[in-house]
Design a protein around this motif. Structure first.
Motif, short mmCIF file in Angstrom:
data_model
loop_
_atom_site.label_atom_id
_atom_site.label_comp_id
_atom_site.label_asym_id
_atom_site.label_seq_id
_atom_site.Cartn_x
_atom_site.Cartn_y
_atom_site.Cartn_z
N ILE A 47 5.57 -0.64 -0.36
CA ILE A 47 5.22 -1.69 0.59
C ILE A 47 5.15 -1.17 2.02
O ILE A 47 4.41 -1.67 2.85
CB ILE A 47 6.23 -2.87 0.49
CG1 ILE A 47 5.67 -4.12 1.18
CG2 ILE A 47 7.58 -2.48 1.06
CD1 ILE A 47 6.47 -5.35 0.93
N THR A 51 0.23 0.15 1.62
CA THR A 51 -0.63 -0.92 2.15
C THR A 51 -1.72 -0.37 3.04
O THR A 51 -2.89 -0.72 2.90
CB THR A 51 0.23 -1.94 2.93
OG1 THR A 51 1.26 -2.43 2.09
CG2 THR A 51 -0.63 -3.10 3.40
N SER A 66 -5.57 -6.68 -4.49
CA SER A 66 -5.15 -5.53 -5.28
C SER A 66 -3.69 -5.67 -5.69
O SER A 66 -3.31 -5.35 -6.83
CB SER A 66 -5.34 -4.23 -4.48
OG SER A 66 -6.70 -4.05 -4.13
N PHE A 67 -2.86 -6.15 -4.77
CA PHE A 67 -1.45 -6.39 -5.10
C PHE A 67 -1.33 -7.49 -6.15
O PHE A 67 -0.48 -7.42 -7.04
CB PHE A 67 -0.66 -6.76 -3.85
CG PHE A 67 -0.20 -5.58 -3.04
CD1 PHE A 67 0.78 -4.74 -3.54
CD2 PHE A 67 -0.73 -5.31 -1.79
CE1 PHE A 67 1.23 -3.65 -2.81
CE2 PHE A 67 -0.30 -4.21 -1.06
CZ PHE A 67 0.68 -3.38 -1.56
N GLY A 71 0.20 -6.99 -9.75
CA GLY A 71 1.28 -7.89 -10.12
C GLY A 71 1.02 -8.60 -11.43
O GLY A 71 1.94 -8.83 -12.23
N ALA A 253 -5.74 -1.27 -6.88
CA ALA A 253 -4.67 -1.81 -7.72
C ALA A 253 -3.98 -0.71 -8.51
O ALA A 253 -2.75 -0.74 -8.70
CB ALA A 253 -5.23 -2.87 -8.67
N VAL A 256 -1.65 0.96 -5.81
CA VAL A 256 -0.50 0.17 -5.36
C VAL A 256 0.42 -0.19 -6.52
O VAL A 256 1.52 -0.70 -6.30
CB VAL A 256 -0.94 -1.13 -4.64
CG1 VAL A 256 -1.78 -0.82 -3.43
CG2 VAL A 256 -1.66 -2.08 -5.58
N THR A 292 6.18 -9.65 -5.73
CA THR A 292 4.74 -9.83 -5.63
C THR A 292 4.39 -10.74 -4.46
O THR A 292 3.45 -10.48 -3.69
CB THR A 292 4.18 -10.42 -6.93
OG1 THR A 292 4.50 -9.55 -8.03
CG2 THR A 292 2.67 -10.57 -6.85
N TYR A 295 4.83 -8.77 -1.25
CA TYR A 295 3.78 -7.76 -1.10
C TYR A 295 2.48 -8.39 -0.59
O TYR A 295 1.84 -7.87 0.33
CB TYR A 295 3.51 -7.07 -2.44
CG TYR A 295 4.50 -5.99 -2.80
CD1 TYR A 295 5.60 -5.71 -2.00
CD2 TYR A 295 4.33 -5.23 -3.96
CE1 TYR A 295 6.50 -4.72 -2.34
CE2 TYR A 295 5.22 -4.23 -4.31
CZ TYR A 295 6.30 -3.98 -3.50
OH TYR A 295 7.18 -2.99 -3.82
N VAL A 296 2.08 -9.49 -1.20
CA VAL A 296 0.84 -10.15 -0.81
C VAL A 296 0.93 -10.63 0.64
O VAL A 296 0.00 -10.45 1.43
CB VAL A 296 0.52 -11.31 -1.76
CG1 VAL A 296 -0.66 -12.13 -1.23
CG2 VAL A 296 0.21 -10.79 -3.16
N SER A 299 0.71 -7.64 3.09
CA SER A 299 -0.63 -7.07 3.19
C SER A 299 -1.57 -7.97 3.99
O SER A 299 -2.41 -7.49 4.75
CB SER A 299 -1.20 -6.81 1.79
OG SER A 299 -1.28 -8.01 1.04
#
Length: 507
Positions: A47, A51, A66-67, A71, A253, A256, A292, A295-296, A299
Motif C-alpha cells: 500500500i 500504488t 486493480s485493487f 481483492g 492487478a 498489486v 481491500t 487499499y481502494v 489509491s
C-alpha cells in the motif's frame, strides 16, 4: 505406489493428532486476534509503494479498480479457506487441507511451496524494513557502515545487520507465545492503520478532480521488453503488450496482488484458536474486507492529490503530500511504514513455522521438530531453526528478484485449496462445516481461474524458478518424506478395504 502417493489423512485423525500432549499447541486466539493478524500482515509495503508504480506505469487513476480485481481474487480464495479452516481446525493451512482432500504427495508439494513462500516473504520484508529504518537513522545523524547495510544493489561482502536482528527478535517473541505475538501485533497494527487513515482523511482535502482525467488512460502500444505484461499471456492469447486501458488494469492487478499476500496465513493459526469453527471465517474474511476497503480508498486519494504521471515510484504516498506542501505528513507516513513492516515479518514467520510443524508431526519432516515447548506450548524448535536461517538469508542475500516467487507460491496455494473444497464436498459430505463456501463448485472453479489468470501475468523467469523449487521438493519427498510418513507406516488395510489411521508414536 500410485495409491500410496494420493492416500488422504482423515479429518478426524488430523484433529485427534492435535490432542497429543507433546504435539499440542496452546489455544489462546480469538476472532479479534485473527483479524488483527490478517490486517497486520496484509498492510505492508504494497500500500505504501505499489500504488504509485502501477498507477504511473499501468492503470492511471483506475488503479483503484486493480485493487478491487485483486481483492476479488483473494475473496474467492478466502471463501474456500474459511470452509476448510472451520472444518479442519489444524495447523498447516493449505498443506493440512490438501492432505485431507487431495492426498499425501499434493499435500507435500503445497507444504513445500508454502515454506518457500513464507521464508522469502519474511526475508524480503525484513530487508525492506531495514531500508526504512536505515533511512530514518540517517535523518537522525546515525550512519551504519556500508558493510552492515542493506544488500540490495550492494557490491562486495556485507551483512544486513538490521534485517537479521529483526528476524531474530521476532523469532524470540514467537517462541515465548502466540498470545504475546498477538499483543505486539495489535499495538503495531493500530499505528499502521492510523497512518493509512491519516492518508485517506487528510489527503481527501487536497484532491483535485482534474487529476482523475482520464480515469482510465488510453491503451498504449509499447515494446515487449518495456511492458509488465507476462510473455506467457502474449504467447497463449496473442495479445500485444500494452500499458493502460482495460488490459492495463488487469496487468496492474497481478502486480498489486503482492499487497494482499498474507491473509491466508490466518488459516495457519487455526489450531491455536479457541473457537475455530466460528472465529476462523470471521478472521479471514474480516481482515480481507478491511484491507481491500483501505487499499481502494488510498489509491483514490493519492491519484486525486497528484496526477498519475507525476507520482513517485518509491514513496508515492509520502511524496504526494510533499508535492502539496505538507512534508510533515511524509515523515509520519515513512515512520508508519517502518513500524508496520515488523508485523508483516512476524506473521509470515508464524505461518511458516506452523506449516513446518504440521509436516513434521505427520512424519514428512523429522518428528524432532513437532514437539512443543513444555512451558510456552509453542513449536520452538522449528521456530528457532527457521528464524536463524531466514535471518542469514535476509542478512546476506539481495532478494528483489526473488520476491515474485512469493506471488506465484500464494496463487498456487489458492488453486489447490479451491480444488480441495470441491473434492472434500464429494468424498466427505458428512463432515460438519461451520462455514460453507457458497455456490460450490462455481465459486471454487472461479477462484481457480482467477488465480491462474494472475499467475499467467507473472514473468516466465518466475515460473522457471518455481518449477526448480518444486523439483527439489519432489526429490526430498521421495528420499525422506514418503518413507517416514506416519500415515504410510501405520495404516492397515482390512478385509472390507477401509483404512485405519496412525496408531501411537513412530519414535
Amino acid at each position: 505406489m500410485s495409491s500410496s502417493l494420493f492416500r488422504t489423512k482423515k479429518v478426524e485423525q488430523s484433529i485427534l493428532d492435535t490432542e497429543e500432549p507433546e504435539h499440542a499447541l496452546k489455544k489462546s486466539l480469538s476472532a479479534l486476534d485473527l483479524t488483527v493478524f490478517g490486517v497486520g500482515v496484509i498492510i505492508g509495503t504494497g500500500i505504501f509503494v505499489l500504488t504509485g508504480t502501477v498507477a504511473k506505469n499501468n492503470a492511471g487513476p483506475a488503479v483503484a479498480l486493480s485493487f478491487v480485481a485483486a481483492g476479488v481474487v483473494c475473496a474467492l480464495a478466502a471463501l474456500c479457506y474459511a470452509e476448510f479452516a472451520s472444518t479442519v481446525p489444524v495447523a498447516g493451512s493449505a498443506y493440512t487441507f490438501s492432505y485431507a482432500s487431495l492426498g499425501e504427495l499434493p499435500a507435500w508439494i503445497i507444504g513445500w511451496d508454502l515454506v518457500l513462500e513464507f521464508a522469502l516473504g519474511t526475508a524480503v520484508v525484513a530487508v525492506g524494513w531495514s531500508g526504512y529504518l536505515a533511512s530514518l537513522m540517517d535523518n537522525a545523524g546515525w550512519h551504519l557502515p556500508d558493510a552492515l547495510g542493506t544488500r540490495d544493489g550492494a557490491e562486495g561482502f556485507g551483512f544486513d545487520i538490521l534485517a537479521a536482528a529483526l528476524v531474530l527478535l521476532l523469532t524470540a517473541i514467537l517462541v515465548v507465545g502466540t498470545k504475546l505475538s498477538a499483543r505486539v501485533t495489535s499495538v503495531v497494527v493500530a499505528i499502521k492503520v492510523t497512518v493509512v487513515l491519516t492518508v485517506i482523511i487528510a489527503g481527501a482535502f487536497f484532491i483535485e478532480s482534474k487529476n482523475y482525467d482520464p480515469f482510465v488512460p488510453k491503451a498504449q502500444e509499447v515494446p515487449a521488453g518495456d511492458s509488465l505484461q507476462s510473455p506467457l499471456i502474449q504467447l497463449m492469447f496473442g495479445w500485444a503488450p500494452s500499458n493502460f486501458g482495460v488490459m492495463g488494469i488487469f496487468t496492474a492487478a497481478s502486480v498489486v496482488f503482492f499487497a494482499f499476500i498474507g491473509f491466508d496465513v490466518v488459516a495457519t493459526a487455526a489450531e491455536e484458536t479457541r473457537n475455530p469453527q466460528r472465529d476462523m471465517p470471521r478472521g479471514i474474511i474480516g481482515s480481507l474486507v478491511i484491507c481491500t476497503t483501505l487499499y481502494v480508498a488510498v489509491s483514490i486519494v493519492v491519484t486525486g492529490m497528484q496526477h498519475y504521471t507525476d507520482l513517485s515510484i518509491t514513496a508515492p504516498l509520502a511524496d504526494a503530500f510533499k508535492a502539496t506542501g505538507h512534508p510533515w505528513f511524509a515523515g509520519f507516513i515513512s515512520f508508519g511504514a517502518a513500524v508496520g513492516l515488523t508485523t508483516v515479518c512476524m506473521i509470515l514467520l508464524l505461518g511458516q513455522t506452523r506449516v513446518f510443524f504440521a509436516m513434521s508431526r505427520d512424519g514428512l519432516l523429522p518428528r524432532f521438530f513437532s514437539r512443543v515447548h513444555p512451558r510456552f506450548k509453542t513449536p520452538h524448535r522449528p521456530t528457532i531453526l527457521l528464524g536463524v536461517l531466514i535471518a542469514i538469508l535476509a542478512g546476506f542475500t539481495p532478494l528483489s528478484e526473488l520476491a515474485e516467487l512469493v506471488n506465484i507460491g500464494t496463487l498456487f496455494a489458492f488453486i489447490v485449496v479451491a480444488i480441495g473444497v470441491i473434492i472434500l464436498r464429494r468424498t466427505r459430505p458428512d463432515l460438519h462445516r461451520a462455514f460453507r463456501t457458497p455456490w460450490v463448485p462455481f465459486i471454487p472453479i472461479l477462484s481457480v481461474c482467477a488465480s491462474l489468470w494472475l499467475m499467467l501475468n507473472l514473468p516466465a523467469e518466475t515460473w522457471l524458478r518455481f518449477a526448480g523449487w518444486m523439483i527439489v521438493g519432489s526429490v526430498v519427498y521421495f528420499l525422506y518424506g514418503r518413507k517416514h510418513s506416519r500415515l504410510g507406516r501405520h495404516e492397515e488395510t482390512v478385509l472390507d478395504g477401509t483404512v485405519r489411521g496412525p496408531r501411537g508414536e513412530d519414535g
